[in-house]
Scaffold this motif. Structure first.
Motif, PDB file in Angstrom:
ATOM      1  N   VAL A   1      24.287 -60.250 144.398  1.00 28.56           N
ATOM      2  CA  VAL A   1      23.187 -59.443 144.309  1.00 28.56           C
ATOM      3  C   VAL A   1      23.762 -58.698 142.909  1.00 28.56           C
ATOM      4  O   VAL A   1      22.818 -58.081 142.000  1.00 28.56           O
ATOM      5  N   GLY A   2      25.151 -58.365 142.855  1.00 27.53           N
ATOM      6  CA  GLY A   2      25.694 -58.014 141.521  1.00 27.53           C
ATOM      7  C   GLY A   2      24.966 -58.120 140.256  1.00 27.53           C
ATOM      8  O   GLY A   2      24.550 -56.967 139.566  1.00 27.53           O
ATOM      9  N   PRO A   3      24.935 -59.450 139.765  1.00 24.03           N
ATOM     10  CA  PRO A   3      24.413 -59.598 138.399  1.00 24.03           C
ATOM     11  C   PRO A   3      22.891 -59.139 138.279  1.00 24.03           C
ATOM     12  O   PRO A   3      22.462 -59.014 137.177  1.00 24.03           O
ATOM     13  N   ILE A   4      22.155 -58.960 139.152  1.00 23.41           N
ATOM     14  CA  ILE A   4      20.640 -58.440 139.186  1.00 23.41           C
ATOM     15  C   ILE A   4      20.683 -56.903 138.901  1.00 23.41           C
ATOM     16  O   ILE A   4      19.849 -56.571 138.331  1.00 23.41           O
ATOM     17  N   ILE A   5      21.601 -56.230 139.525  1.00 26.68           N
ATOM     18  CA  ILE A   5      21.628 -54.711 139.453  1.00 26.68           C
ATOM     19  C   ILE A   5      22.444 -54.574 138.115  1.00 26.68           C
ATOM     20  O   ILE A   5      21.889 -53.634 137.290  1.00 26.68           O
ATOM     21  N   PHE A   6      23.437 -55.044 137.869  1.00 25.35           N
ATOM     22  CA  PHE A   6      24.391 -54.676 136.627  1.00 25.35           C
ATOM     23  C   PHE A   6      24.260 -56.113 135.748  1.00 25.35           C
ATOM     24  O   PHE A   6      25.179 -56.576 135.663  1.00 25.35           O
ATOM     25  N   PRO A   7      23.258 -56.201 134.938  1.00 22.75           N
ATOM     26  CA  PRO A   7      23.173 -57.417 134.114  1.00 22.75           C
ATOM     27  C   PRO A   7      24.265 -57.166 132.855  1.00 22.75           C
ATOM     28  O   PRO A   7      24.429 -56.076 132.498  1.00 22.75           O
TER      29      PRO A   7
END
Lengths: 356, 276
Positions: free
Chosen positions: B27-33
């Motif tokens: 999920v991380g890369p989606i919220i914090f590109p």
């Protein structure tokens, strides 16, 4: 029965045969171990040879061009010299190439550098191995002795606070990689507080190598941080092994008998428990010691310590594979040799094995 | 089963931490590109709300770098563990169950892998192969690690083979496939699961180690590559030290979590240990 025996001993050949047979029967254990080790060494050679053939490019070609320019001879002659120096010719068929490679190793020639002249795996081992062994064997023995002392104590006081602390330490030290510990020590003790030197084995400007007090003091001084890093990470493992082994021993009848006689826990620990609990650890110690000969690649590159490990990583980065394969073979060879020695010594340490 | 898992503190805590890492990975890369372009005005910024872990020497956000790199780190670990466990347990079962010549050959081969030191060989493989995907690094990292597992599983199979229930199966002329998959496997499955986690642990350490030397850093956000780059900038500068500590701390937290899972599973699945 008696007659036939005397008859056999009359012929010298039968006598010799019997002596040889008796020798094999008597030393069956050791001889089979030696045979296994030799097979493993041969297979190791085969594997490293195949690793060498996987390497893209032609090291011999490169080396031959160097020789051609140096000695001003034709390329064909230079190539011949190169093949003879490196004991390796990728253009030959695979069996002959392996035999050539094998003969080189048997002669004790582990491989020449194709980048620097007058540098070979043998000369590197001569100059670098003492540094590697100094660091890692100091660290190994410190962590081993601390480990068995703490492990023995903790095994007897399993319900105490010490055991909990030891368990936490074992878990942490098993999770922190040795290179991280080394980096942390360098960052804090060397750069931040400037307590210890951050790199190199000794200060070449202020001391002269040799058997003099300032030099020895400087070497120990520079060895402090790497040895500390090593020991901090490895002690946990020894505590765990010793604790496990001791708990096994504590269930034995002779410990109960010693307790019944009213001996103090300290006496039981040093006289009865430790000796027996140490036996299985001897094998692990031997294996760990054998593993030291390859050098600790990351540890030495973080401390810039000129041991075999730093040499291996440096040579891999500069693509000097003829030396690298020699160094890797050497470390494998030492592991096999030390393991064999441990297996041969073990029946002498533990008489129960001898009887079986 | 779930109740048994939650009753084990070590396993619960370990699994929760590992689940968090997985969540961040997906999920991380989606919220914090992550934006890899350098920002000249924001070099070496300290921690703030906008940059929780500060910024690096090119003004890039360290927090986002780490989230972006988590995928690569755990992909390597997962693939390597799968390869190690597959190769190690297949050869181990084969060697232990078949015995005879097959056993001798496999053991001779494992002996080589156990005596030649692993890390230098990883480095050689990493330098002669072009490693540009997590799978390639995983292959390199698991090339040496299966040998220990193979040997351990062989010992387990050897002792199981002599037990009554296997002997009875043989007397009843059950197929080899049935004996291996239906009778042997359930008994060593717990051991294999535990070793899967152990293999993930050592794969992370080995891959970060390879990158620390300066090889195979194909993905600049992989934690090993961040550490390696920060170290290359010089540890004399405390700003670089700060950058390097975040990925290393994350690695240690994951290692501890994995160790907790291993210990917890060991207690849960091997009831013999409970006596101690």
């Amino acid at each position: 029965m008696g007659n036939s025996e005397t008859f056999e001993e009359k012929t010298p050949f039968a006598k010799l045969l019997r002596v040889v047979q008796a020798f094999f029967v008597k030393h069956h254990y050791i001889l089979s171990k030696i045979a296994m080790s030799i097979v493993t060494m041969l297979l190791t050679m085969v594997m490293i040879f195949f690793l060498l053939r996987m390497i893209p490019g032609d090291p011999v070609y490169q080396y031959a061009i160097g020789i051609q320019q140096q000695r001003r001879i034709t390329f064909e002659e230079a190539y011949k010299v190169a093949v003879q120096m490196l004991h390796y010719d990728p253009n030959e068929n695979i069996l002959r190439a392996f035999l050539r490679y094998f003969s080189g190793l048997i002669q004790g020639d582990l491989g020449h550098s194709i980048i620097e002249t007058n540098v070979s795996a043998n000369s590197l081992i001569r100059t670098r191995l003492p540094w590697t062994l100094f660091l890692s064997s100091c660290a190994l023995f410190i962590s081993f002795f601390v480990g068995i002392t703490v492990g023995g104590y903790v095994a007897q006081h399993r319900k105490g606070l010490a055991n909990k602390a030891a368990s936490v330490y074992i878990a942490l030290s098993g999770s922190i990689p040795d290179y991280l510990m080394a980096l942390l020590l360098v960052i804090n003790l060397a750069y931040k507080y400037k307590l210890f030197p951050a790199q190199y084995n000794y200060d070449a400007f202020s001391v002269t190598p040799g058997f003099n007090l300032p030099f020895i003091r400087d070497v120990l001084w520079h060895g402090c941080l790497p040895i500390l890093a090593y020991s901090l990470v490895n002690t946990g493992n020894w505590i765990m092994q010793m604790r496990g082994s001791c708990i096994g021993v504590l269930g034995e009848d002779y410990i109960l008998a010693a307790k019944a006689r009213g001996l103090s826990s300290r006496t039981i620990r040093s006289r009865y428990m430790k000796k027996n609990a140490l036996l299985p650890l001897v094998t692990s110690l031997g294996m760990a010691f054998g593993g030291l000969f390859g050098g600790a690649v990351l540890m030495e590159s973080i401390f810039n310590y000129p041991g075999l490990g730093l040499e291996i990583s440096g040579r891999i980065l500069s693509k000097d594979y003829m030396v690298v394969q020699g160094l890797i073979f050497f470390s494998g060879f030492m592991v096999i040799l030390v393991n064999l020695l441990v297996e041969m010594i073990y029946p002498w340490i533990d008489p129960r094995v001898r009887r079986e | 089963m779930i109740k048994r898992i939650t009753s084990n503190v070590q396993l619960t805590v370990g699994l929760m931490i590992m689940a968090m890492f997985v969540l961040v990975t997906f999920v991380g890369p989606i919220i914090f590109p992550y934006d890899p372009n350098p920002v000249v005005t924001e070099i070496y910024l300290p921690n703030s709300l906008a940059h929780p872990f500060g910024t690096d020497w090119m003004g890039r956000d360290v927090f986002r770098q780490m989230i972006g790199g988590a995928g690569s780190v755990f992909q390597i670990a997962f693939y390597a563990a799968v390869i190690t466990v597959l190769v190690g347990s297949t050869l181990g079962i084969l060697s232990g169950y078949a015995g005879g010549k097959i056993d001798k050959i496999i053991m001779a081969v494992t002996n080589i892998f156990l005596s030649v030191p692993a890390f230098p060989v990883y480095l050689v493989l990493a330098s002669i192969m072009t490693l540009e995907s997590p799978l390639a690094i995983a292959v390199v990292v698991s090339a040496w690690s299966w040998a220990g597992l193979c040997r351990a599983i062989r010992v387990q199979v050897l002792s199981l083979k002599e037990r009554d229930f296997i002997q009875i199966c043989k007397v009843m002329r059950m197929g080899t496939g049935h004996i291996i998959f239906k009778e042997l496997m359930p008994n060593i499955l717990s051991y294999i699961i535990i070793n899967f986690v152990i293999a993930m642990r050592s794969a992370i350490l080995a891959s970060v180690g390879i990158m620390l030397v300066g090889l195979a850093s194909y993905d600049p956000t992989n934690w090993g590559a961040i550490v390696s780059a920060a170290r290359g900038r010089g540890l004399i500068n405390p700003m670089n030290v700060r950058i390097l500590l975040y990925p290393l701390t994350a690695i240690v937290i994951f290692q501890v979590a994995a160790l907790l899972v291993v210990n917890g599973l060991d207690e849960l699945l091997n009831p013999r240990l409970k006596v101690m």
